[in-house]
Design a protein around this motif. Structure first.
Motif, PDB file in Angstrom:
ATOM      1  N   LEU A  71      42.439   8.528  10.890  1.00  0.00           N
ATOM      2  CA  LEU A  71      41.859   7.583   9.933  1.00  0.00           C
ATOM      3  C   LEU A  71      40.785   8.156   9.025  1.00  0.00           C
ATOM      4  CD1 LEU A  71      41.532   4.485  12.279  1.00  0.00           C
ATOM      5  CD2 LEU A  71      43.341   4.980  10.647  1.00  0.00           C
ATOM      6  N   LEU A  72      39.972   9.050   9.531  1.00  0.00           N
ATOM      7  CA  LEU A  72      38.814   9.522   8.779  1.00  0.00           C
ATOM      8  C   LEU A  72      39.042  10.938   8.272  1.00  0.00           C
ATOM      9  CD1 LEU A  72      36.150   8.267  11.332  1.00  0.00           C
ATOM     10  CD2 LEU A  72      36.879   7.136   9.237  1.00  0.00           C
ATOM     11  N   PRO A  73      38.869  11.166   6.975  1.00  0.00           N
ATOM     12  CA  PRO A  73      39.088  12.513   6.441  1.00  0.00           C
ATOM     13  C   PRO A  73      37.930  13.451   6.767  1.00  0.00           C
ATOM     14  CG  PRO A  73      38.389  11.036   4.705  1.00  0.00           C
ATOM     15  CD  PRO A  73      38.532  10.198   5.943  1.00  0.00           C
ATOM     16  N   GLY A  74      38.251  14.687   7.009  1.00  0.00           N
ATOM     17  CA  GLY A  74      37.225  15.692   7.233  1.00  0.00           C
ATOM     18  C   GLY A  74      36.617  15.601   8.618  1.00  0.00           C
ATOM     19  N   ILE A  75      35.538  16.324   8.815  1.00  0.00           N
ATOM     20  CA  ILE A  75      34.817  16.284  10.080  1.00  0.00           C
ATOM     21  C   ILE A  75      33.690  15.284   9.908  1.00  0.00           C
ATOM     22  CG2 ILE A  75      33.425  17.589  11.705  1.00  0.00           C
ATOM     23  CD1 ILE A  75      35.019  20.064  10.901  1.00  0.00           C
ATOM     24  N   THR A  76      33.752  14.202  10.686  1.00  0.00           N
ATOM     25  CA  THR A  76      32.749  13.153  10.553  1.00  0.00           C
ATOM     26  C   THR A  76      32.032  12.948  11.871  1.00  0.00           C
ATOM     27  OG1 THR A  76      34.315  11.417  11.146  1.00  0.00           O
ATOM     28  CG2 THR A  76      34.152  11.962   8.805  1.00  0.00           C
ATOM     29  N   ILE A  77      31.141  12.002  11.867  1.00  0.00           N
ATOM     30  CA  ILE A  77      30.362  11.682  13.057  1.00  0.00           C
ATOM     31  C   ILE A  77      31.281  11.206  14.179  1.00  0.00           C
ATOM     32  CG2 ILE A  77      28.614  10.092  13.953  1.00  0.00           C
ATOM     33  CD1 ILE A  77      27.262  10.261  11.226  1.00  0.00           C
ATOM     34  N   ALA A  78      32.387  10.535  13.837  1.00  0.00           N
ATOM     35  CA  ALA A  78      33.317  10.050  14.861  1.00  0.00           C
ATOM     36  C   ALA A  78      33.901  11.213  15.661  1.00  0.00           C
ATOM     37  CB  ALA A  78      34.432   9.229  14.214  1.00  0.00           C
ATOM     38  N   GLY A  79      34.303  12.265  15.003  1.00  0.00           N
ATOM     39  CA  GLY A  79      34.860  13.416  15.704  1.00  0.00           C
ATOM     40  C   GLY A  79      33.837  14.120  16.566  1.00  0.00           C
ATOM     41  N   MET A  99      32.438   5.415  38.241  1.00  0.00           N
ATOM     42  CA  MET A  99      33.797   5.376  37.689  1.00  0.00           C
ATOM     43  C   MET A  99      33.829   4.585  36.383  1.00  0.00           C
ATOM     44  SD  MET A  99      35.835   7.138  39.312  1.00  0.00           S
ATOM     45  CE  MET A  99      35.096   8.279  40.437  1.00  0.00           C
ATOM     46  N   ILE A 100      33.084   3.488  36.304  1.00  0.00           N
ATOM     47  CA  ILE A 100      33.018   2.697  35.074  1.00  0.00           C
ATOM     48  C   ILE A 100      32.407   3.524  33.948  1.00  0.00           C
ATOM     49  CG2 ILE A 100      31.937   0.690  33.981  1.00  0.00           C
ATOM     50  CD1 ILE A 100      32.263  -0.754  36.688  1.00  0.00           C
ATOM     51  N   ILE A 101      31.370   4.274  34.244  1.00  0.00           N
ATOM     52  CA  ILE A 101      30.730   5.133  33.234  1.00  0.00           C
ATOM     53  C   ILE A 101      31.707   6.199  32.753  1.00  0.00           C
ATOM     54  CG2 ILE A 101      28.916   6.863  32.873  1.00  0.00           C
ATOM     55  CD1 ILE A 101      27.146   5.186  34.769  1.00  0.00           C
ATOM     56  N   ILE A 102      32.394   6.838  33.692  1.00  0.00           N
ATOM     57  CA  ILE A 102      33.354   7.899  33.319  1.00  0.00           C
ATOM     58  C   ILE A 102      34.492   7.321  32.486  1.00  0.00           C
ATOM     59  CG2 ILE A 102      35.051   9.532  34.236  1.00  0.00           C
ATOM     60  CD1 ILE A 102      33.114   9.927  36.629  1.00  0.00           C
ATOM     61  N   VAL A 103      35.050   6.198  32.918  1.00  0.00           N
ATOM     62  CA  VAL A 103      36.156   5.585  32.170  1.00  0.00           C
ATOM     63  C   VAL A 103      35.702   5.177  30.776  1.00  0.00           C
ATOM     64  CG1 VAL A 103      37.667   3.561  32.095  1.00  0.00           C
ATOM     65  CG2 VAL A 103      37.440   4.858  34.209  1.00  0.00           C
ATOM     66  N   PHE A 104      34.512   4.585  30.671  1.00  0.00           N
ATOM     67  CA  PHE A 104      33.991   4.196  29.351  1.00  0.00           C
ATOM     68  C   PHE A 104      33.829   5.410  28.446  1.00  0.00           C
ATOM     69  CE2 PHE A 104      30.311   3.880  26.540  1.00  0.00           C
ATOM     70  CZ  PHE A 104      30.749   2.870  25.693  1.00  0.00           C
ATOM     71  N   LEU A 105      33.231   6.469  28.969  1.00  0.00           N
ATOM     72  CA  LEU A 105      33.014   7.671  28.160  1.00  0.00           C
ATOM     73  C   LEU A 105      34.341   8.271  27.693  1.00  0.00           C
ATOM     74  CD1 LEU A 105      30.102   9.437  30.092  1.00  0.00           C
ATOM     75  CD2 LEU A 105      29.993   8.368  27.834  1.00  0.00           C
ATOM     76  N   MET A 106      35.323   8.318  28.582  1.00  0.00           N
ATOM     77  CA  MET A 106      36.604   8.937  28.218  1.00  0.00           C
ATOM     78  C   MET A 106      37.397   8.063  27.237  1.00  0.00           C
ATOM     79  SD  MET A 106      36.004  11.681  29.584  1.00  0.00           S
ATOM     80  CE  MET A 106      37.420  12.533  28.997  1.00  0.00           C
ATOM     81  N   ILE A 107      37.374   6.738  27.425  1.00  0.00           N
ATOM     82  CA  ILE A 107      38.065   5.853  26.472  1.00  0.00           C
ATOM     83  C   ILE A 107      37.403   5.933  25.106  1.00  0.00           C
ATOM     84  CG2 ILE A 107      38.517   3.423  25.910  1.00  0.00           C
ATOM     85  CD1 ILE A 107      39.096   2.990  28.883  1.00  0.00           C
ATOM     86  N   ALA A 108      36.082   5.941  25.078  1.00  0.00           N
ATOM     87  CA  ALA A 108      35.361   6.064  23.806  1.00  0.00           C
ATOM     88  C   ALA A 108      35.679   7.406  23.143  1.00  0.00           C
ATOM     89  CB  ALA A 108      33.863   5.915  24.024  1.00  0.00           C
ATOM     90  N   ALA A 109      35.730   8.468  23.947  1.00  0.00           N
ATOM     91  CA  ALA A 109      36.033   9.796  23.401  1.00  0.00           C
ATOM     92  C   ALA A 109      37.428   9.832  22.802  1.00  0.00           C
ATOM     93  CB  ALA A 109      35.896  10.854  24.499  1.00  0.00           C
ATOM     94  N   ILE A 110      38.407   9.308  23.522  1.00  0.00           N
ATOM     95  CA  ILE A 110      39.788   9.320  23.024  1.00  0.00           C
ATOM     96  C   ILE A 110      39.896   8.486  21.758  1.00  0.00           C
ATOM     97  CG2 ILE A 110      42.137   8.540  23.552  1.00  0.00           C
ATOM     98  CD1 ILE A 110      41.585   9.427  26.463  1.00  0.00           C
ATOM     99  N   PHE A 111      39.290   7.309  21.749  1.00  0.00           N
ATOM    100  CA  PHE A 111      39.338   6.442  20.571  1.00  0.00           C
ATOM    101  C   PHE A 111      38.696   7.124  19.360  1.00  0.00           C
ATOM    102  CE2 PHE A 111      37.093   3.334  17.902  1.00  0.00           C
ATOM    103  CZ  PHE A 111      38.179   2.643  17.401  1.00  0.00           C
ATOM    104  N   LEU A 112      37.525   7.725  19.551  1.00  0.00           N
ATOM    105  CA  LEU A 112      36.834   8.364  18.422  1.00  0.00           C
ATOM    106  C   LEU A 112      37.580   9.598  17.912  1.00  0.00           C
ATOM    107  CD1 LEU A 112      33.142   7.999  19.647  1.00  0.00           C
ATOM    108  CD2 LEU A 112      34.188   6.874  17.679  1.00  0.00           C
ATOM    109  N   ILE A 113      38.128  10.393  18.808  1.00  0.00           N
ATOM    110  CA  ILE A 113      38.852  11.594  18.375  1.00  0.00           C
ATOM    111  C   ILE A 113      40.135  11.211  17.636  1.00  0.00           C
ATOM    112  CG2 ILE A 113      40.126  13.615  19.197  1.00  0.00           C
ATOM    113  CD1 ILE A 113      37.925  13.887  21.372  1.00  0.00           C
TER     114      ILE A 113
END
Length: 161
Positions: free
Chosen positions: A25-33, A5-19
């Protein structure tokens, strides 16, 4: 099970934050997206590898939380501080509106290679040479005015022909 559950929550929070960082914040398609999409796919796939119920809950919760945060960011005034609010009210004046006409004589203020600055009747305009380069401080004559372009030729070339 808690570690999963910790792994899943971490992955999903990181995904939401990066997307969301990619969108706002970031123009274009970048590594964050790209990384955000990979984290989201990895988190949901990992949740489905545990069980179908865990996968469904993870997928639904991530979609709801992403949508909620996205709408909250759109409706909040936090982006008004960094957004551009200036209206551009200026217009470009046509050389015809500046009382320039074919046959006016002037001098180049910069080298026309083939475009540069020239002055006619105390009016500075962007001029375009009809043939080749014209050096700075050379007498020129307006040959043609096409829209916003003032087409000129070296005065010495006109007198020689």
């Amino acid at each position: 099970m808690a570690v999963d559950m910790i792994i899943i929550v971490f992955l999903m929070i990181a995904a939401i934050f990066l997307i969301l960082a990619e969108i706002f914040l970031l123009p274009g398609i970048t590594i964050a997206g790209i990384a955000g999409a990979l984290f989201a796919i990895g988190g949901v796939a990992y949740a489905y590898s545990i069980s179908m119920t865990t996968g469904n809950i993870t997928l639904g919760a991530s979609i709801l939380s992403f949508g909620g945060i996205f709408l909250w960011l759109l409706r909040s005034n936090s982006f008004n501080r960094v957004s551009l609010k200036t209206d551009i009210g200026s217009t470009v004046t046509s050389p015809r509106d500046m009382d320039l006409k074919v046959g006016d004589e002037g001098r180049t203020l910069s080298r026309l290679a083939p475009i540069g600055k020239a002055r006619f009747n105390n009016i500075t305009v962007e001029a375009k040479s009809i043939n080749g380069f014209i050096d700075e401080n050379t007498p020129v004559v307006i040959i043609r005015i096409d829209g916003y372009n003032v087409i000129v030729e070296n005065k010495n070339n006109i007198n020689n022909t």
